[in-house]
Design an enzyme around this catalytic site. Structure first.
Site, PDB file in Angstrom:
ATOM      1  N   ALA A  71      85.721  37.336 -47.322  1.00 28.33           N
ATOM      2  CA  ALA A  71      86.541  38.541 -47.141  1.00 28.33           C
ATOM      3  C   ALA A  71      85.855  39.505 -46.175  1.00 28.33           C
ATOM      4  CB  ALA A  71      86.769  39.216 -48.493  1.00 28.33           C
ATOM      5  N   ASP A 123      93.535  37.428 -43.702  1.00 26.56           N
ATOM      6  CA  ASP A 123      92.814  38.610 -44.198  1.00 26.56           C
ATOM      7  C   ASP A 123      92.509  39.584 -43.053  1.00 26.56           C
ATOM      8  OD1 ASP A 123      92.665  37.887 -46.883  1.00 26.56           O
ATOM      9  OD2 ASP A 123      90.761  36.832 -46.636  1.00 26.56           O
ATOM     10  N   ARG A 158      73.744  41.918 -50.677  1.00 33.72           N
ATOM     11  CA  ARG A 158      72.671  41.645 -51.654  1.00 33.72           C
ATOM     12  C   ARG A 158      71.736  40.566 -51.116  1.00 33.72           C
ATOM     13  NH1 ARG A 158      74.889  39.397 -57.247  1.00 33.72           N
ATOM     14  NH2 ARG A 158      75.614  37.786 -55.829  1.00 33.72           N
ATOM     15  N   LYS A 169      86.727  30.082 -49.735  1.00 38.39           N
ATOM     16  CA  LYS A 169      87.247  30.419 -48.404  1.00 38.39           C
ATOM     17  C   LYS A 169      86.418  29.831 -47.259  1.00 38.39           C
ATOM     18  CE  LYS A 169      89.557  34.752 -49.480  1.00 38.39           C
ATOM     19  NZ  LYS A 169      89.602  36.206 -49.277  1.00 38.39           N
TER      20      LYS A 169
HETATM   21  P1  ATR Z   1      84.860  36.147 -50.744  1.00 40.71           P
HETATM   22  O1  ATR Z   1      85.234  34.902 -50.036  1.00 40.71           O
HETATM   23  O2  ATR Z   1      86.009  36.698 -51.523  1.00 40.71           O
HETATM   24  O3  ATR Z   1      84.248  37.166 -49.857  1.00 40.71           O
HETATM   25  P2  ATR Z   1      82.290  35.173 -51.575  1.00 40.71           P
HETATM   26  O4  ATR Z   1      82.200  34.402 -50.310  1.00 40.71           O
HETATM   27  O5  ATR Z   1      81.919  34.486 -52.861  1.00 40.71           O
HETATM   28  O6  ATR Z   1      83.770  35.696 -51.826  1.00 40.71           O
HETATM   29  O7  ATR Z   1      81.456  36.527 -51.386  1.00 40.71           O
HETATM   30  C1  ATR Z   1      81.265  37.426 -52.420  1.00 40.71           C
HETATM   31  C2  ATR Z   1      80.472  38.632 -51.891  1.00 40.71           C
HETATM   32  O8  ATR Z   1      80.304  39.562 -52.971  1.00 40.71           O
HETATM   33  C3  ATR Z   1      79.073  38.289 -51.402  1.00 40.71           C
HETATM   34  O9  ATR Z   1      78.757  39.161 -50.343  1.00 40.71           O
HETATM   35  C4  ATR Z   1      78.215  38.569 -52.630  1.00 40.71           C
HETATM   36  O10 ATR Z   1      76.853  38.859 -52.351  1.00 40.71           O
HETATM   37  P3  ATR Z   1      75.787  37.638 -52.187  1.00 40.71           P
HETATM   38  O11 ATR Z   1      76.020  37.083 -50.821  1.00 40.71           O
HETATM   39  O12 ATR Z   1      74.464  38.283 -52.346  1.00 40.71           O
HETATM   40  O13 ATR Z   1      76.103  36.648 -53.280  1.00 40.71           O
HETATM   41  C5  ATR Z   1      78.893  39.813 -53.146  1.00 40.71           C
HETATM   42  N1  ATR Z   1      78.622  40.052 -54.573  1.00 40.71           N
HETATM   43  C6  ATR Z   1      79.169  39.428 -55.637  1.00 40.71           C
HETATM   44  N2  ATR Z   1      78.683  39.928 -56.791  1.00 40.71           N
HETATM   45  C7  ATR Z   1      77.793  40.903 -56.440  1.00 40.71           C
HETATM   46  C8  ATR Z   1      76.940  41.789 -57.165  1.00 40.71           C
HETATM   47  N3  ATR Z   1      76.911  41.787 -58.498  1.00 40.71           N
HETATM   48  N4  ATR Z   1      76.174  42.651 -56.449  1.00 40.71           N
HETATM   49  C9  ATR Z   1      76.197  42.688 -55.108  1.00 40.71           C
HETATM   50  N5  ATR Z   1      76.987  41.856 -54.370  1.00 40.71           N
HETATM   51  C10 ATR Z   1      77.763  40.987 -55.016  1.00 40.71           C
END
Ligand code: ATR
Length: 290
Positions: free
Chosen positions: A138, A110, A158, A74
């Site tokens: 998102a 979104d 995180r 995205k």
């Molecule tokens: P999207 O576009 O759908 O938001 P993304 O940009 O890949 O997808 O973002 C995923 C989010 O989920 C991020 O905030 C990610 O945290 P990080 O920035 O630290 O990577 C979070 N996320 C994914 N898996 C996670 C986990 N196991 N624990 C905590 N946060 C997680």
């Protein structure tokens, strides 16, 4: 077999992301196309990070009419498009591409989808303290929507740097201040103690990691409204913990339905049957859950 005819004039739409195995967007959009009598079909396109540029070129080369964009593309798709509308630029994330006569235009539905959801649910988020977990595409859309209503937003992620970047961008474009914290038990406890609305905008809790939740259930209270962008399973661990605490819950399918309906409207110019799309998506999730 499809109960409709595909022919030389069929317009192709789809979703690009990775993974896509559990996506219910094909079921949701194809149901809408059939209902509207449109000669369109919607397909899943699994695209890895390395292949994103080639896939975007493919939209043009194959005359694909419209594409939804999901994890993990995205944000990174933005420089590959011909034009990105002002809202999507501010949010910093595109979830819809419209191929208009060979020009690829990026949009974000979104944020508007989340606003429609809040309105439909009668939630006056402008007066609320909101905690948004996650700082990806998102989350940016959810934060932007909440800030546009005047909510007080705390972002927990995180990777704390991404929360700080998200907060800085949102502040720049909405004129509101955001708190940004690392996602850890202490910060969650203090943020939730002040929160009215809690939104999980991470993929945590999504099948096949369905038992996981970003929030310790003990921190949830009756006065919270808890929303999850994860829709598979329909009731995530976070939502079932929230329900047990007596909190009001909002599932990811409701938000998915709105962003999908608004995507379809961009591609076709037709009014989308949002309730039918939600039902089709819910039935598709049930098939996965079996
Ligand atoms: P999207 O576009 O759908 O938001 P993304 O940009 O890949 O997808 O973002 C995923 C989010 O989920 C991020 O905030 C990610 O945290 P990080 O920035 O630290 O990577 C979070 N996320 C994914 N898996 C996670 C986990 N196991 N624990 C905590 N946060 C997680």
């Amino acid at each position: 077999m499809a109960d409709f005819e595909l022919n030389g004039s069929t317009m192709v739409c789809g979703v690009m992301g990775d993974p896509l195995e559990h996506s219910v967007s094909p079921a949701m959009h194809n149901a809408a196309f059939r209902k509207l009598g449109l000669n369109y079909v919607y397909l899943p396109f699994r695209v890895s990070k390395e292949n994103l540029a080639g896939a975007v070129e493919g939209i043009r080369a194959l005359h694909i009419a419209g594409m939804n964009v999901t994890i993990p593309h995205k944000v990174s798709i933005i420089p590959l498009l011909d034009e990105v509308d002002a809202l999507a630029q501010r949010i910093g994330a595109v979830n819809v591409v419209h191929n208009k006569d060979g020009r690829l235009l990026g949009f974000n539905t979104d944020a508007e989808g989340f606003l429609r959801l809040l309105k439909e649910q009668g939630i006056e988020a402008g007066r609320m303290h909101a905690v948004v977990i996650g700082a990806g595409g998102a989350s940016r859309a959810v934060c932007f929507a909440l800030a546009s209503l005047g909510s007080n937003v705390t972002i927990l992620n995180r990777t704390v740097q991404k929360a700080l970047d998200c907060a800085a961008d949102m502040a720049k474009y909405t004129g509101r201040t955001f708190a940004a914290l690392e996602l850890n038990p202490d910060n969650l406890a203090s943020a939730l103690a002040k929160a009215d609305l809690v939104v999980n905008a991470t993929s945590l809790g999504m099948a096949p990691q369905a038992g996981e939740s970003p929030v310790n259930g003990k921190l949830l209270e009756r006065r919270h409204i808890v929303a999850d962008i994860v829709y598979n399973p329909v009731v995530t661990r976070l939502l079932s913990d929230a329900e047990k605490a007596g909190a009001r819950i909002i599932g990811g399918l409701d938000m998915l339905g709105w962003q999908g309906a608004l995507s379809l409207e961009i591609w076709t110019g037709c009014r989308a049957p949002v309730d039918l799309m939600r039902r089709a998506a819910a039935e598709a999730v049930k098939r996965y859950e079996k």
